[in-house]
Design a protein around this motif. Structure first.
Motif, PDB file in Angstrom:
ATOM      1  N   UNK A   1       0.834  -1.173   0.000  1.00 31.80           N
ATOM      2  CA  UNK A   1       0.000   0.000   0.000  1.00 31.80           C
ATOM      3  C   UNK A   1       0.884   1.243   0.000  1.00 31.80           C
ATOM      4  N   UNK A   2       0.276   2.405   0.054  1.00 31.17           N
ATOM      5  CA  UNK A   2       0.983   3.682   0.127  1.00 31.17           C
ATOM      6  C   UNK A   2       1.953   3.857  -1.029  1.00 31.17           C
ATOM      7  N   UNK A   3       1.468   3.609  -2.248  1.00 33.95           N
ATOM      8  CA  UNK A   3       2.310   3.771  -3.424  1.00 33.95           C
ATOM      9  C   UNK A   3       1.784   4.867  -4.339  1.00 33.95           C
ATOM     10  N   UNK A   4       0.808   5.628  -3.872  1.00 37.72           N
ATOM     11  CA  UNK A   4       0.249   6.677  -4.719  1.00 37.72           C
ATOM     12  C   UNK A   4       1.239   7.824  -4.867  1.00 37.72           C
ATOM     13  N   UNK A   5       0.982   8.651  -5.850  1.00 34.84           N
ATOM     14  CA  UNK A   5       1.876   9.789  -6.082  1.00 34.84           C
ATOM     15  C   UNK A   5       1.880  10.740  -4.891  1.00 34.84           C
ATOM     16  N   UNK A   6       0.706  10.918  -4.296  1.00 36.51           N
ATOM     17  CA  UNK A   6       0.625  11.831  -3.162  1.00 36.51           C
ATOM     18  C   UNK A   6       1.470  11.334  -1.993  1.00 36.51           C
ATOM     19  N   UNK A   7       1.387  10.026  -1.678  1.00 39.97           N
ATOM     20  CA  UNK A   7       2.155   9.517  -0.546  1.00 39.97           C
ATOM     21  C   UNK A   7       3.652   9.522  -0.838  1.00 39.97           C
ATOM     22  N   UNK A   8       4.009   9.274  -2.090  1.00 36.70           N
ATOM     23  CA  UNK A   8       5.432   9.346  -2.452  1.00 36.70           C
ATOM     24  C   UNK A   8       5.962  10.769  -2.263  1.00 36.70           C
ATOM     25  N   UNK A   9       5.164  11.746  -2.678  1.00 39.42           N
ATOM     26  CA  UNK A   9       5.571  13.144  -2.536  1.00 39.42           C
ATOM     27  C   UNK A   9       5.688  13.516  -1.060  1.00 39.42           C
ATOM     28  N   UNK A  10       4.713  13.072  -0.255  1.00 36.96           N
ATOM     29  CA  UNK A  10       4.750  13.367   1.176  1.00 36.96           C
ATOM     30  C   UNK A  10       5.986  12.763   1.828  1.00 36.96           C
ATOM     31  N   UNK A  11       6.309  11.507   1.458  1.00 41.05           N
ATOM     32  CA  UNK A  11       7.506  10.869   2.011  1.00 41.05           C
ATOM     33  C   UNK A  11       8.758  11.625   1.622  1.00 41.05           C
ATOM     34  N   UNK A  12       8.822  12.073   0.360  1.00 44.74           N
ATOM     35  CA  UNK A  12       9.985  12.818  -0.118  1.00 44.74           C
ATOM     36  C   UNK A  12      10.141  14.127   0.653  1.00 44.74           C
ATOM     37  N   UNK A  13       9.041  14.817   0.864  1.00 41.20           N
ATOM     38  CA  UNK A  13       9.104  16.096   1.563  1.00 41.20           C
ATOM     39  C   UNK A  13       9.453  15.916   3.038  1.00 41.20           C
ATOM     40  N   UNK A  14       8.970  14.822   3.661  1.00 42.81           N
ATOM     41  CA  UNK A  14       9.351  14.553   5.054  1.00 42.81           C
ATOM     42  C   UNK A  14      10.851  14.290   5.155  1.00 42.81           C
ATOM     43  N   UNK A  15      11.409  13.585   4.161  1.00 40.48           N
ATOM     44  CA  UNK A  15      12.852  13.321   4.160  1.00 40.48           C
ATOM     45  C   UNK A  15      13.636  14.619   4.009  1.00 40.48           C
ATOM     46  N   UNK A  16      13.149  15.511   3.142  1.00 37.90           N
ATOM     47  CA  UNK A  16      13.812  16.815   2.969  1.00 37.90           C
ATOM     48  C   UNK A  16      13.768  17.618   4.269  1.00 37.90           C
ATOM     49  N   UNK A  17      12.641  17.575   4.946  1.00 46.99           N
ATOM     50  CA  UNK A  17      12.489  18.306   6.204  1.00 46.99           C
ATOM     51  C   UNK A  17      13.436  17.753   7.263  1.00 46.99           C
ATOM     52  N   UNK A  18      13.583  16.403   7.285  1.00 47.43           N
ATOM     53  CA  UNK A  18      14.520  15.797   8.239  1.00 47.43           C
ATOM     54  C   UNK A  18      15.944  16.251   7.955  1.00 47.43           C
ATOM     55  N   UNK A  19      16.336  16.311   6.667  1.00 46.79           N
ATOM     56  CA  UNK A  19      17.683  16.779   6.310  1.00 46.79           C
ATOM     57  C   UNK A  19      17.881  18.219   6.760  1.00 46.79           C
TER      58      UNK A  19
END
Length: 124
Positions: A1-19
């Protein structure tokens, strides 16, 4: 699950925020341990606040605890029927959803009445 474009974008942005927040977080952690100014944490100061225990001592305690008599079982409600899952007041557990409760009740009533409900579908 969680393979939609929206969830991928959210994961990417959370990773950027962590950096982005990692240096600030590290500085805050060092300041909390008073390592920022001196370069090394003074254990005497920290021992006033918390109890410092070496890691090997903790490992030994957990190994001994597993060997002795600890079953590792959770404290369960002992007054619950294993088959019906009902407690002494006739209540189902809080984690059980309504569909499961209805299914168990149907089984209980069928057993009580002596006949089971016929299944839908083809009867071959």
């Amino acid at each position: 699950m969680a393979k939609s474009l929206r969830s991928k974008w959210k994961r990417k942005m959370r990773a950027e925020k962590r950096k982005k927040n990692a240096p600030k977080e590290l500085a805050r952690l060092k300041q909390a341990l008073s390592m920022d100014k001196k370069g090394d944490a003074v254990m005497a100061d920290i021992q006033d606040i918390v109890t410092v225990v070496p890691a090997d001592k903790i490992k030994k305690q957990t190994d001994v605890g597993e060997m002795e008599g600890e079953d590792g079982k959770m404290d369960m409600d002992s007054k619950r029927n294993k088959i019906t899952q009902l407690n002494e007041n006739g209540q189902y557990p809080v984690w059980m959803n309504q569909r499961q409760a209805k299914k168990l009740k149907g089984r209980r009533m069928a057993k009580k009445n002596g006949h089971s409900k016929k299944k839908k579908g083809l009867a071959w």
